[in-house]
Design a protein around this motif. Structure first.
Motif, PDB file in Angstrom:
ATOM      1  N   GLY A 185       0.827  -1.204   0.000  1.00 30.30           N
ATOM      2  CA  GLY A 185       0.000   0.000   0.000  1.00 30.30           C
ATOM      3  C   GLY A 185       0.862   1.253   0.000  1.00 30.30           C
ATOM      4  O   GLY A 185       2.042   1.206   0.342  1.00 30.30           O
ATOM      5  N   SER A 186       0.269   2.354  -0.397  1.00 31.14           N
ATOM      6  CA  SER A 186       1.059   3.584  -0.462  1.00 31.14           C
ATOM      7  C   SER A 186       1.223   4.174   0.931  1.00 31.14           C
ATOM      8  O   SER A 186       0.310   4.133   1.757  1.00 31.14           O
ATOM      9  CB  SER A 186       0.386   4.592  -1.383  1.00 31.14           C
ATOM     10  OG  SER A 186      -0.863   4.965  -0.852  1.00 31.14           O
ATOM     11  N   LEU A 187       2.393   4.699   1.162  1.00 25.23           N
ATOM     12  CA  LEU A 187       2.705   5.371   2.418  1.00 25.23           C
ATOM     13  C   LEU A 187       2.876   6.852   2.115  1.00 25.23           C
ATOM     14  O   LEU A 187       3.467   7.217   1.091  1.00 25.23           O
ATOM     15  CB  LEU A 187       3.990   4.806   3.024  1.00 25.23           C
ATOM     16  CG  LEU A 187       3.998   3.311   3.365  1.00 25.23           C
ATOM     17  CD1 LEU A 187       5.413   2.854   3.734  1.00 25.23           C
ATOM     18  CD2 LEU A 187       3.045   3.026   4.517  1.00 25.23           C
ATOM     19  N   SER A 188       2.409   7.684   3.003  1.00 24.82           N
ATOM     20  CA  SER A 188       2.510   9.120   2.751  1.00 24.82           C
ATOM     21  C   SER A 188       3.922   9.610   3.047  1.00 24.82           C
ATOM     22  O   SER A 188       4.694   8.972   3.780  1.00 24.82           O
ATOM     23  CB  SER A 188       1.488   9.880   3.598  1.00 24.82           C
ATOM     24  OG  SER A 188       1.762   9.651   4.966  1.00 24.82           O
ATOM     25  N   VAL A 189       4.235  10.766   2.461  1.00 28.05           N
ATOM     26  CA  VAL A 189       5.522  11.404   2.710  1.00 28.05           C
ATOM     27  C   VAL A 189       5.360  12.328   3.910  1.00 28.05           C
ATOM     28  O   VAL A 189       4.412  13.110   3.984  1.00 28.05           O
ATOM     29  CB  VAL A 189       5.987  12.208   1.485  1.00 28.05           C
ATOM     30  CG1 VAL A 189       7.275  12.979   1.789  1.00 28.05           C
ATOM     31  CG2 VAL A 189       6.197  11.270   0.296  1.00 28.05           C
ATOM     32  N   THR A 190       6.293  12.240   4.832  1.00 27.84           N
ATOM     33  CA  THR A 190       6.191  13.079   6.026  1.00 27.84           C
ATOM     34  C   THR A 190       6.428  14.541   5.625  1.00 27.84           C
ATOM     35  O   THR A 190       7.304  14.841   4.802  1.00 27.84           O
ATOM     36  CB  THR A 190       7.183  12.587   7.100  1.00 27.84           C
ATOM     37  OG1 THR A 190       6.753  12.995   8.376  1.00 27.84           O
ATOM     38  CG2 THR A 190       8.592  13.078   6.840  1.00 27.84           C
ATOM     39  N   PRO A 191       5.623  15.469   6.150  1.00 29.28           N
ATOM     40  CA  PRO A 191       5.636  16.853   5.633  1.00 29.28           C
ATOM     41  C   PRO A 191       6.997  17.534   5.669  1.00 29.28           C
ATOM     42  O   PRO A 191       7.325  18.303   4.759  1.00 29.28           O
ATOM     43  CB  PRO A 191       4.627  17.567   6.554  1.00 29.28           C
ATOM     44  CG  PRO A 191       3.712  16.489   7.028  1.00 29.28           C
ATOM     45  CD  PRO A 191       4.555  15.263   7.144  1.00 29.28           C
ATOM     46  N   SER A 192       7.782  17.292   6.693  1.00 32.80           N
ATOM     47  CA  SER A 192       9.059  18.002   6.823  1.00 32.80           C
ATOM     48  C   SER A 192      10.205  17.319   6.085  1.00 32.80           C
ATOM     49  O   SER A 192      11.359  17.747   6.196  1.00 32.80           O
ATOM     50  CB  SER A 192       9.442  18.129   8.307  1.00 32.80           C
ATOM     51  OG  SER A 192       8.492  18.876   8.996  1.00 32.80           O
ATOM     52  N   TYR A 193       9.891  16.273   5.353  1.00 37.48           N
ATOM     53  CA  TYR A 193      10.960  15.528   4.674  1.00 37.48           C
ATOM     54  C   TYR A 193      11.673  16.397   3.643  1.00 37.48           C
ATOM     55  O   TYR A 193      11.056  17.197   2.946  1.00 37.48           O
ATOM     56  CB  TYR A 193      10.382  14.292   3.992  1.00 37.48           C
ATOM     57  CG  TYR A 193      11.373  13.564   3.114  1.00 37.48           C
ATOM     58  CD1 TYR A 193      12.431  12.873   3.677  1.00 37.48           C
ATOM     59  CD2 TYR A 193      11.260  13.594   1.718  1.00 37.48           C
ATOM     60  CE1 TYR A 193      13.364  12.217   2.875  1.00 37.48           C
ATOM     61  CE2 TYR A 193      12.174  12.944   0.915  1.00 37.48           C
ATOM     62  CZ  TYR A 193      13.224  12.261   1.499  1.00 37.48           C
ATOM     63  OH  TYR A 193      14.142  11.617   0.704  1.00 37.48           O
ATOM     64  N   ASP A 194      12.962  16.200   3.574  1.00 36.99           N
ATOM     65  CA  ASP A 194      13.796  16.898   2.600  1.00 36.99           C
ATOM     66  C   ASP A 194      14.670  15.819   1.955  1.00 36.99           C
ATOM     67  O   ASP A 194      15.293  15.023   2.675  1.00 36.99           O
ATOM     68  CB  ASP A 194      14.668  17.922   3.354  1.00 36.99           C
ATOM     69  CG  ASP A 194      15.542  18.752   2.443  1.00 36.99           C
ATOM     70  OD1 ASP A 194      16.054  18.211   1.437  1.00 36.99           O
ATOM     71  OD2 ASP A 194      15.728  19.944   2.753  1.00 36.99           O
ATOM     72  N   PRO A 195      14.723  15.759   0.640  1.00 32.71           N
ATOM     73  CA  PRO A 195      15.549  14.707   0.003  1.00 32.71           C
ATOM     74  C   PRO A 195      16.997  14.710   0.479  1.00 32.71           C
ATOM     75  O   PRO A 195      17.663  13.658   0.440  1.00 32.71           O
ATOM     76  CB  PRO A 195      15.454  15.049  -1.491  1.00 32.71           C
ATOM     77  CG  PRO A 195      14.147  15.760  -1.622  1.00 32.71           C
ATOM     78  CD  PRO A 195      13.972  16.549  -0.352  1.00 32.71           C
ATOM     79  N   ALA A 196      17.460  15.846   0.954  1.00 34.77           N
ATOM     80  CA  ALA A 196      18.848  15.882   1.470  1.00 34.77           C
ATOM     81  C   ALA A 196      18.990  15.006   2.711  1.00 34.77           C
ATOM     82  O   ALA A 196      20.091  14.505   2.993  1.00 34.77           O
ATOM     83  CB  ALA A 196      19.243  17.322   1.797  1.00 34.77           C
ATOM     84  N   TYR A 197      17.899  14.813   3.429  1.00 36.16           N
ATOM     85  CA  TYR A 197      17.963  13.937   4.601  1.00 36.16           C
ATOM     86  C   TYR A 197      18.270  12.503   4.167  1.00 36.16           C
ATOM     87  O   TYR A 197      19.036  11.781   4.802  1.00 36.16           O
ATOM     88  CB  TYR A 197      16.643  13.951   5.373  1.00 36.16           C
ATOM     89  CG  TYR A 197      16.258  15.287   5.973  1.00 36.16           C
ATOM     90  CD1 TYR A 197      17.196  16.290   6.166  1.00 36.16           C
ATOM     91  CD2 TYR A 197      14.945  15.540   6.358  1.00 36.16           C
ATOM     92  CE1 TYR A 197      16.849  17.509   6.714  1.00 36.16           C
ATOM     93  CE2 TYR A 197      14.587  16.749   6.916  1.00 36.16           C
ATOM     94  CZ  TYR A 197      15.536  17.736   7.094  1.00 36.16           C
ATOM     95  OH  TYR A 197      15.180  18.935   7.640  1.00 36.16           O
TER      96      TYR A 197
END
Ligand SMILES: [Zn+2]
Length: 345
Positions: A185-197
């Motif tokens: 199933g699809s999981l949501s992206v956490t709002p504060s996520y930054d690809p640099a993390y």
């Protein structure tokens, strides 16, 4: 696991029973400087009895071949590991002595008399090594050789649904979280996520390249949580207020779940978060491999910065220490009380 206590591991695949049969003898060795009482150890085992007599006479070099064989045959016998360490010291095989004493320390509670004796023994020769206990609920844990290469899913900012985020889960909840991950199933992206993390976290994995080169473990990346042994997720403000968590599986075919906090709190800049994510992921992978916490601030596995969610200055630790290395080598050089097995069915 992580800074917080892990959920209890209910399923123990192999049962480890500590052998204390030489324990009194060990204490005598330290307290009196000589072994004064053996007791009826290994009755009927003539080779062991002969080896013990040699140790009693401090003829460690002569006892070494027998003790080596006995320890190899019973690698979870901490008393044999102790004598192996003593004999190895006396034949100047210091790497083996360090390994034997480290084995005792990693699979004993920190204040265990056997572990204390092993630490003292390490201090008697050149070693400045300080391995640390890596028990989880009094069990030693590590990945099964058959699980290699471990499959790591480094998500692109994904998070589990709220009930599973940043908290200790009981067995039923953990299975439910596993079902979510493995169902596709699809999981949501956490709002504060930054690809640099994510990039920083990937760099954290490479802190363990030395162990890959040594053959202690291996890993590959997978693009799905369905078959991942280690799942790395990103979360907002987790209820337990930790910068990183690793939760251990309760049962076969469940993954280790690592959760890295993304949200910026007071005084924490994005740049700091990017920087610290590498360290936090390296630390959490250490847990995922079976390591516990060290009290030595120079070790990667010290819990400090993990506990305070990054409010401390950037961790001065930039690599696995010799203590981290020795502890992992020790764990993976003997059978554990319980294996993590592959998440693949
Ligand atoms: Zn930790």
């Amino acid at each position: 696991m992580s800074a917080s206590e892990p959920p209890p591991l209910r399923r123990v695949l192999t049962c480890g029973v500590r052998t204390w049969r030489f324990f009194l003898a060990v204490l005598f060795c330290f307290v009196l400087g000589s072994i004064t009482a053996w007791g009826p150890v290994l009755a009927g085992d003539s080779s062991a009895a002969a080896a013990l007599k040699l140790i009693q006479a401090r003829r460690y070099g002569e006892a070494y071949p027998s003790i080596f064989s006995l320890a190899a045959a019973s690698p979870k016998d901490m008393s044999l590991q102790y004598y192996l360490g003593l004999c190895a010291m006396n034949v100047h095989n210091l790497p083996l002595a360090e390994l034997a004493f480290a084995r005792i320390i990693v699979r004993s509670p920190a204040q265990d008399p056997f572990a204390v004796a092993a630490k003292k023994a390490l201090a008697t020769f050149r070693s400045q090594l300080m391995p640390y206990s890596s028990l989880c609920n009094n069990k030693s844990l590590r990945w099964s050789p058959q699980a290699m290469p471990l499959r790591i899913w480094m998500s692109d900012g994904r998070t589990l649904p709220a009930p599973y985020v940043g908290c200790i889960m009981d067995a039923a909840t953990y299975q439910a979280a596993t079902n979510v991950l493995q169902s596709g199933g699809s999981l949501s992206v956490t709002p504060s996520y930054d690809p640099a993390y994510r990039q920083s976290a990937l760099a954290g994995l490479r802190w363990w390249d030395w162990a890959v080169k040594e053959g202690i473990f291996s890993y590959v990346f997978t693009d799905s949580p369905r078959d991942a042994d280690i799942v790395v997720l990103f979360v907002e403000h987790p209820p337990l207020k930790k910068a990183g968590y690793t939760l251990y599986p309760y049962a076969n075919h469940q993954p280790c779940i690592v959760q890295l906090e993304c949200a910026l709190s007071d005084g924490i800049t994005r740049a700091f978060k990017v920087h610290s994510m590498e360290y936090i992921m390296a630390h959490e992978l250490g847990h995922s491999l079976g390591l516990g916490h060290s009290n030595n601030r120079s070790d990667l596995m010290t819990p400090g910065d993990e506990k305070d969610t990054g409010t401390a200055p950037a961790a001065p630790v930039t690599a696995c220490s010799e203590n981290d290395r020795a502890s992992l080598r020790a764990i993976y050089s003997m059978p554990p009380d319980a294996y993590f097995v592959s998440a693949r069915k």
